[in-house]
Design an enzyme around this catalytic site. Structure first.
Site, short mmCIF file in Angstrom:
data_model
loop_
_atom_site.label_atom_id
_atom_site.label_comp_id
_atom_site.label_asym_id
_atom_site.label_seq_id
_atom_site.Cartn_x
_atom_site.Cartn_y
_atom_site.Cartn_z
N HIS A 105 19.77 38.87 18.02
CA HIS A 105 18.52 38.12 18.12
C HIS A 105 18.74 36.78 18.80
O HIS A 105 19.88 36.34 18.98
CB HIS A 105 17.90 37.93 16.73
N HIS A 193 20.57 31.67 22.79
CA HIS A 193 21.59 32.68 23.06
C HIS A 193 21.46 33.86 22.10
O HIS A 193 20.81 33.76 21.06
CB HIS A 193 23.00 32.07 22.92
#
Length: 250
Positions: A105, A193
């Site tokens: 995620h 990220h």
């Protein structure tokens, strides 16, 4: 529902006492009652899970506190997992043993603490601010090393290069909800990220430099890596303890 115990002085003095003899064991509580308390205390199990594999809590656990964070899920193709295997193998050759993430995620908040009775109001606040947002493209193709604030864990991740403006917009709205509950907002200059793998301790120095260059080459050479590292953000999720709430994007 409150459970009230009464002293002997509060019992009906007119009742006759039971005849002497062997008493039957008490009946177990109804299943519905057991489930209710199981739901209320689900964070106890979460607390044990956070200690798993040497991980250390970033805040003290207290009964009724639920670790909560907001994120955009990334569901990779099967070939992406093959790429991840190669990255973990290269890191091991450089002396760093990484554990692959079980799910992927992009974080849209820090992990904060919510009281149990705050969870639903907080989720409703998020829905109110995010339900009109549209889906958007994310590309995360540059390898990067991260550590948590306490330097107790190191992460290997793919930094987002496309979709930044949309992610910042989401964070701005999530921050508004956090502020309503006097909770800590996201980092001022976030590095969005997808975390790929992690290990205990600060291994930043071991992974940076030549090792990081080698890891990036693995990605650049991998077949179809340009399609494996892009995805559409279609929903936003909020995880509070063992509960996950989904907010679909338009």
């Amino acid at each position: 529902m409150a459970l009230v115990s009464y002293s002997s002085s509060e019992e009906d003095e007119g009742e006759t006492s039971e005849p002497p003899g062997r008493r039957l064991p008490p009946l177990p509580p109804p299943t519905t009652v057991l489930r209710m308390f199981q739901d209320m205390e689900g964070d106890e199990d979460l607390d044990e899970n956070t200690k798993h594999e040497g991980r250390i809590r970033s805040f003290k656990h207290e009964r009724g506190n639920w670790a909560t964070y907001v994120y955009i899920p990334f569901q990779p193709q099967e070939e992406f997992l093959d790429l991840l295997d190669e990255l973990v193998s290269v890191a091991a050759e450089n002396g760093v043993l990484l554990t692959k993430m079980s799910e992927f995620h992009i974080s849209q908040s820090q992990t904060v603490v919510l009281r149990h009775h705050w969870i639903n109001p907080f989720v409703e606040s998020l829905k109110d601010k995010l339900h009109c947002m549209y889906r958007f493209l994310c590309i995360a193709e540059r390898i990067k090393v991260y550590t948590n604030q306490e330097k107790t864990r190191t992460f290997l991740g793919l930094e987002v290069s496309v979709g930044m403006e949309h992610l910042l917009e989401v964070v701005s709205e999530v921050d508004r909800s956090l502020q309503e509950f006097n909770l800590q907002t996201f980092y001022q200059e976030p590095s969005f990220h997808v975390s790929l793998a992690w290990c205990v301790g600060d291994k930043y120095e071991k992974l940076k430099g030549s090792c990081l260059l080698e890891l990036q080459k693995v990605i650049d050479r991998f077949e179809d890596s340009d399609t494996l590292t892009r995805f559409n953000a279609e929903e936003i999720r909020c995880k509070a303890g063992n509960k996950t709430f989904c907010i679909p994007l338009l």
